[in-house]
Structure formats: C-alpha cells, structure tokens
Scaffold this active site. Structure first.
Site, PDB file in Angstrom:
ATOM      1  CB  CYS A 104      -0.923   0.027   1.210  1.00  0.00           C
ATOM      2  SG  CYS A 104      -1.924   1.555   1.287  1.00  0.00           S
ATOM      3  CG  MET A 318      -5.105   2.442  -5.065  1.00  0.00           C
ATOM      4  SD  MET A 318      -6.074   2.858  -6.532  1.00  0.00           S
ATOM      5  CE  MET A 318      -5.446   1.642  -7.678  1.00  0.00           C
TER       6      MET A 318
END
EC number: 5.3.3.-
Length: 396
Positions: A104, A318
C-alpha cells in the site's frame, strides 16, 4: 454456556496518504499471529470486521472501502542497511481472506512515523530537529522505500501545511522514494513489462480486444485508454461504483491481465488476489470537477487517470498505482506516456477523482531494456488513535 472473553492487543489507527489502517508491532501480536498463517489472517480479519456479508464492517475497524480495510505489521529490520520491515495486509471486505500480494503506497507514508514513535528506529538516526531518513524494507514485494519524516523536538511532526487532494486537512509532508520499483524481489512476477512490450493487445471476453500497457512498478497495473471502454476519464466514484455493468467489466480486466502478466496460472486464482493487479484508464488532459467541487483545469495536469482498487473506483489514487503512473509516464510509448503527450519526462501531474498528484520517476535504458532507479512522491500521515484493539479470544 461459557463465553471466551475478549483480549486486547496494542494497536495504532493511522491515516497514511488517502488511506487508513490498523498498525501493529510484530512483537505485540499474540504468539500464534507473529508468524504467517491462518491464525494471523483470522486475527486481522476479526480486527477489521471481515468477512462481512453486509459489506459494512460494522463490527470492526474497517470502513467498508478498499482504502480503509487495511492492516500493517512492523518490526525492526532483519536486513542490512534497513531500519524497519513493513508487511501490509489488504483485508477482503466480504470474503474470508487477507491479500498479501502487494504493497500500500499510501500507508507507506505512515510507516516511518510509526516506526520512530514505536521505538523501531535506532535513536542515533533520529535528529532532534530536522528530517529523519527511515530505510524501509517492504516485505510483500521485496523492495526498499525511503521515508523522509519531519521531526521536531525529537518527536515525529504530524501537523503542517502540506495539502493532499483527497484529504480534508493539511499535515506535515512525508516524502517517499520507492527504490527500483519495477517487478518484485529477485524478479518474481516478471520484469517491468512482463510481456516484453510497452503496449499489448489484451483480449477481455465480453469487452473485446483493448490496447493495454501492463507494467509491474510499485504494483502490477493494467492501463487502458478511457475511450476504448466508453469513458471520458473525468468520472467520479458514483459513475462507476453504482453501475453494475461497469463493475462486472472491471472485474474481468484484472483476471485476464494477471494471466498475461504471469501473476496467476488460471482465471480462478484471481478470486484470491483482489489487491493486484490494479486497473486504470487514462486520457489526455481535460477540464473536470473533482469530488470536492473544486475545478481542475486541463492546463494544471498532464493527463487524467482513474484507477480501481478491489473492484471499485478509488476515491483518489492508490500510492502504488501513482508509482506505476510515474514510471509508465517516463517510458516513451506506453499508454500513460502517450496520454501525457509523449516523449521523455521525469515527472507528471495527473488528475484523479479528488484532485491532482505529482509523481516523478528516473528512467533510463540499459542494454535496450528500460530501468527505473526510483519513483518519488509526497504524502502525509497522522495518528488518529492509539491504545488497544479488542477481539474475542477465540477469533484466531
């Protein structure tokens, strides 16, 4: 009937970039969860509130979006020249599994600050005032991330005036360097371009043949042109996430892209790999109105990008997909590069549903193959809550 009492585990709830997650020190987890396996996965699912057939995660720390169904485990690094080992788990909302296949990028911004505050970084590396350089080993993909964390009076500085589209309030800037972001450790998952091409014809049943750039940098990502799938590139979340036809189409893209990229051996494996690959569609710069109501002018961006995470259009971008965007933009001939105007470039500013983001990448050709030394972007991070998270003692 006797009922097993709850146990409490030290945890910190942190916003990193445009995501939020529950952070743990490895040593604070119950013994059976300190090693990979079913016990760890079951614990993290219960913490987040999954699997939830209602899709709300009411009985956990998650908030029923891909940006908030996240967990992080940190420990002092076992690798030379690194400070902390960082393991990321993307918890499925309605299915009983944790996806460990990727990183992430947004929560990467919170790793350095948490590691410093949690005593995982050697005190000699932390200035009393200045910027601490935290060397992070991203264990999911076997890559190094360098976090530049502001420090004031010996403590992590979280407040500041850095504004990040997709986050309401300003905070301190954390600059991230994603070193050698292409592919995974020792080449697992393929080269930067697993097919060997910067653009391929991707066959997607019920959609047809699409031009696609399939790149493994930051995170495996499939880029297609917006117009080829009937979109303008200015869409906000509701335009995709409330359209069942669109969701079904985007569910197919990663399956067949993952096959071409060598990430899976058959389509059935994609069901257990919700986190990767990402799918994004691009177009040349244009005017649009962001989800906050702010007008974004074509002159303020190089291109527009919309990306999907866990089957839904992301509310912003993201962080790992931003690395893929910056990397692809730096390499002539990719769909991202062409949408940005073509040619060689070391940075782009792209428009996403919440606003804009700038990301840079240093690319060069070595023996006819493209290589990227690093990708750079800025995010922010802030501790929202710290203490203990509670779960039933028989939940794992």
């Amino acid at each position: 009937m006797t009922h097993v009492p709850q146990i409490k585990i030290p945890a910190t709830y942190i916003r990193g970039g445009t995501s939020k997650g529950v952070f743990f020190r490895l040593q604070d987890l119950p013994e059976t969860a300190q090693v990979p396996g079913p016990a760890r996965d079951a614990l993290l699912m219960r913490v987040i509130g999954s699997p939830d057939p209602y899709g709300k995660q009411i009985d956990g720390m998650g908030a029923a979006t891909s940006s908030t169904s996240k967990t992080v485990i940190l420990s002092k690094s076992t690798r030379p020249d690194h400070d902390v080992d960082y393991l990321f788990g993307q918890v499925s909302i309605d299915q009983p599994f944790v996806d460990w296949s990727g990183n992430c990028g947004n929560l990467s911004a919170a790793v350095g600050p948490f590691a410093i505050s949690a005593g995982l970084v050697d005190a000699s590396r932390i200035p009393h005032n200045g910027v601490a350089v935290v060397r992070i080993w991203q264990a999911n993909i076997g890559k190094t991330i360098i976090g530049h964390v502001p420090v004031t009076n010996g403590e992590v500085q979280e407040t500041g005036d850095f504004e990040l589209d997709g986050v309401t309030f300003p905070a301190a800037e954390v600059q991230l360097e994603f070193m050698d972001p292409a592919a995974e450790e020792e080449g697992a998952g393929g080269a930067m371009f697993p097919t060997g091409n910067v653009v391929d014809d991707l066959e997607v049943p019920a959609v047809g043949t699409l031009k696609a750039t399939m790149i493994n940098a930051g995170i495996p990502t499939i880029f297609v042109n917006a117009e080829s799938i009937g979109y303008t590139g200015t869409e906000l979340q509701d335009a995709i996430n409330s359209d069942t036809r669109a969701l079904a189409m985007f569910e197919d893209h990663p399956c067949y892209g993952a096959l071409r990229m060598g990430l899976i051996k058959n389509v059935d494996e994609a069901a257990k790999r919700q986190h990767t690959p990402k799918v994004a569609f691009v177009r040349q710069a244009g005017d649009y109105v962001a989800s906050s109501g702010k007008k974004v002018a074509a002159a303020d961006v190089d291109l527009l990008v919309r990306a999907l995470s866990m089957g839904k259009l992301h509310h912003a971008m993201m962080g790992t997909a931003a690395v893929a965007i910056g990397t692809a933009a730096a390499i002539p001939g990719t769909l991202v590069n062409l949408a940005a105007g073509g040619g060689e470039r070391n940075a782009v500013r792209f428009g996403h549903p919440s606003g804009t983001l700038r990301v840079g990448a240093e690319a060069q050709q070595v023996d006819g193959e493209w290589a990227v030394k690093k990708a750079i972007m800025s995010r922010s991070a802030r501790v929202l809550m710290e203490g203990w998270v509670r779960v039933p003692g028989d939940a794992f």
